[in-house]
Design a protein around this motif. Sequence first.
Motif, mmCIF file in Angstrom:
data_model
loop_
_atom_site.group_PDB
_atom_site.id
_atom_site.type_symbol
_atom_site.label_atom_id
_atom_site.label_comp_id
_atom_site.label_asym_id
_atom_site.label_seq_id
_atom_site.Cartn_x
_atom_site.Cartn_y
_atom_site.Cartn_z
ATOM 1 N N LEU A 12 0.827 -1.204 0.000
ATOM 2 C CA LEU A 12 0.000 0.000 0.000
ATOM 3 C C LEU A 12 0.865 1.258 0.000
ATOM 4 C CD1 LEU A 12 -2.792 1.262 0.159
ATOM 5 C CD2 LEU A 12 -2.681 1.051 2.645
ATOM 6 N N ILE A 13 1.912 1.258 0.817
ATOM 7 C CA ILE A 13 2.825 2.410 0.861
ATOM 8 C C ILE A 13 3.502 2.604 -0.483
ATOM 9 C CG2 ILE A 13 4.992 3.237 1.862
ATOM 10 C CD1 ILE A 13 4.098 1.955 4.502
ATOM 11 N N SER A 14 3.892 1.507 -1.147
ATOM 12 C CA SER A 14 4.556 1.598 -2.450
ATOM 13 C C SER A 14 3.659 2.271 -3.477
ATOM 14 C CB SER A 14 4.948 0.201 -2.932
ATOM 15 O OG SER A 14 5.861 -0.408 -2.046
ATOM 16 N N VAL A 15 2.395 1.871 -3.509
ATOM 17 C CA VAL A 15 1.460 2.461 -4.466
ATOM 18 C C VAL A 15 1.205 3.929 -4.151
ATOM 19 C CG1 VAL A 15 -0.906 2.397 -5.313
ATOM 20 C CG2 VAL A 15 0.356 0.277 -5.014
ATOM 21 N N ILE A 16 1.005 4.236 -2.868
ATOM 22 C CA ILE A 16 0.773 5.627 -2.478
ATOM 23 C C ILE A 16 1.970 6.494 -2.850
ATOM 24 C CG2 ILE A 16 0.479 7.177 -0.514
ATOM 25 C CD1 ILE A 16 -1.178 4.994 0.824
ATOM 26 N N ALA A 17 3.197 5.971 -2.597
ATOM 27 C CA ALA A 17 4.409 6.733 -2.924
ATOM 28 C C ALA A 17 4.494 6.994 -4.423
ATOM 29 C CB ALA A 17 5.645 5.975 -2.439
ATOM 30 N N ALA A 18 4.177 5.984 -5.238
ATOM 31 C CA ALA A 18 4.231 6.162 -6.689
ATOM 32 C C ALA A 18 3.219 7.211 -7.141
ATOM 33 C CB ALA A 18 3.979 4.824 -7.380
ATOM 34 N N ILE A 19 2.018 7.157 -6.564
ATOM 35 C CA ILE A 19 0.984 8.139 -6.922
ATOM 36 C C ILE A 19 1.412 9.547 -6.518
ATOM 37 C CG2 ILE A 19 -1.379 8.877 -6.421
ATOM 38 C CD1 ILE A 19 -2.120 5.919 -6.152
ATOM 39 N N VAL A 20 2.014 9.670 -5.333
ATOM 40 C CA VAL A 20 2.483 10.978 -4.872
ATOM 41 C C VAL A 20 3.560 11.526 -5.798
ATOM 42 C CG1 VAL A 20 3.756 12.150 -3.023
ATOM 43 C CG2 VAL A 20 1.871 10.608 -2.451
ATOM 44 N N ILE A 21 4.507 10.661 -6.212
ATOM 45 C CA ILE A 21 5.580 11.103 -7.115
ATOM 46 C C ILE A 21 4.999 11.609 -8.426
ATOM 47 C CG2 ILE A 21 7.522 10.281 -8.513
ATOM 48 C CD1 ILE A 21 8.231 8.424 -6.186
#
Length: 288
Positions: A12-21
Motif C-alpha cells: 500500500l505504501i509503495s502504491v501511495i508513494a508512486a501516486i504521490v511522485i
Amino acid sequence: MQWFDLSDPINLISVIAAIVIIGLTAFVSNFYINKMKTSNPKGELSSDRWDGIGKFENNIPFGWGICFALVMIWGFWYIFVGYPLNSFSQIGQYNQEVAEHNQKYQKKWENLSQNDLVAMGESIFLVQCSQCHGVTAEGLQGKAQNLTQWGKEEGIMQVIKNGSKGLDFPLGEMPVTEINESDARAVAAYVMAEISELKNTKYPAEVAKGKEVFSTAGCTACHGEDGRGMEGSAPDLSTYGTSKFLAYVLEHGKKGHIGHMPSFKFVQFNDVQIRALAAYIESLENVD
C-alpha cells in the motif's frame, strides 16, 4: 503465489508513494509551463527574433529532460505493468505462507485443554506483550495496563475509577465515574455475573445492588440496558474478559493514559492464539 494485496502495508505504501511522485511531477510541470506562458517574462533574451518573439537563454538542460522522461515512463510501467500490480510479490508470497501456516496451526491445536491453552498463552505473552506489561503482567509499575486485573472485577473497578480511552468507539472515551468503591465493586460484580459471558463473580452477594447502580449511575447511557454497547457505539461488556474483547484490542490498539499500545493487526494472530492469550491472562492472580 499471491498478487498485489492492498491490505499489505508495504504494498500500500509503495502504491501511495508512486501516486504521490506522479502527482508532484504533474504539479511541478504544470507550474513551470504556466510560468512560460506569463505576459511579464523575466530573464536574458537571445538575439534571435521570430515575428517579434524572442527566446530566453535558459533552456531546459538536455540531461534533465531525458531523466524526467525516463522517470515518467518508469513510473507508469511500475504501476500498470511491473511490480507490484502485475508481477510476483515476495511480500504477497510471505502473507500467503503465513495464512496457510495459521490454518494448519489452528486445525492442529483447536482442541487444546485449558492447561495447554494457558501454557501456549504464556509463551505468546512473553514474546509479544511482556516488553510493556512486564514478565509478570503487572504493567511495570504503572507504565502499562496491569493485566493481572483485566477480565476480573478489579479491572472494571479500575476503569470506573480512572476512566478509559483509546478504543475509538463512536461514543468516545469513558470518563471517570463518580461513585464510591462499594458501588463500583457492586457494578463489577453485576457485569461479571450477568452481562459478561464468563458468568462468574467473586462477589455474588452484591450482584443485585450492582444491577441497580449500573442503571442509576449512567452506565446504560453508553453500554445500553443489556450492557452490549448499543450495536458498537461503546464496548460490548458481554465480551469483557473473553478472547473476543481481547481480539478487538489487539486489532485496534489502545491509547492509554500513559502511552499508546499499537495495533497487532499485522502480526496475524489466529483464533487459537488469541484464545490462548486470553486464557493465560485470565489465569493470572490479581496483584493490587
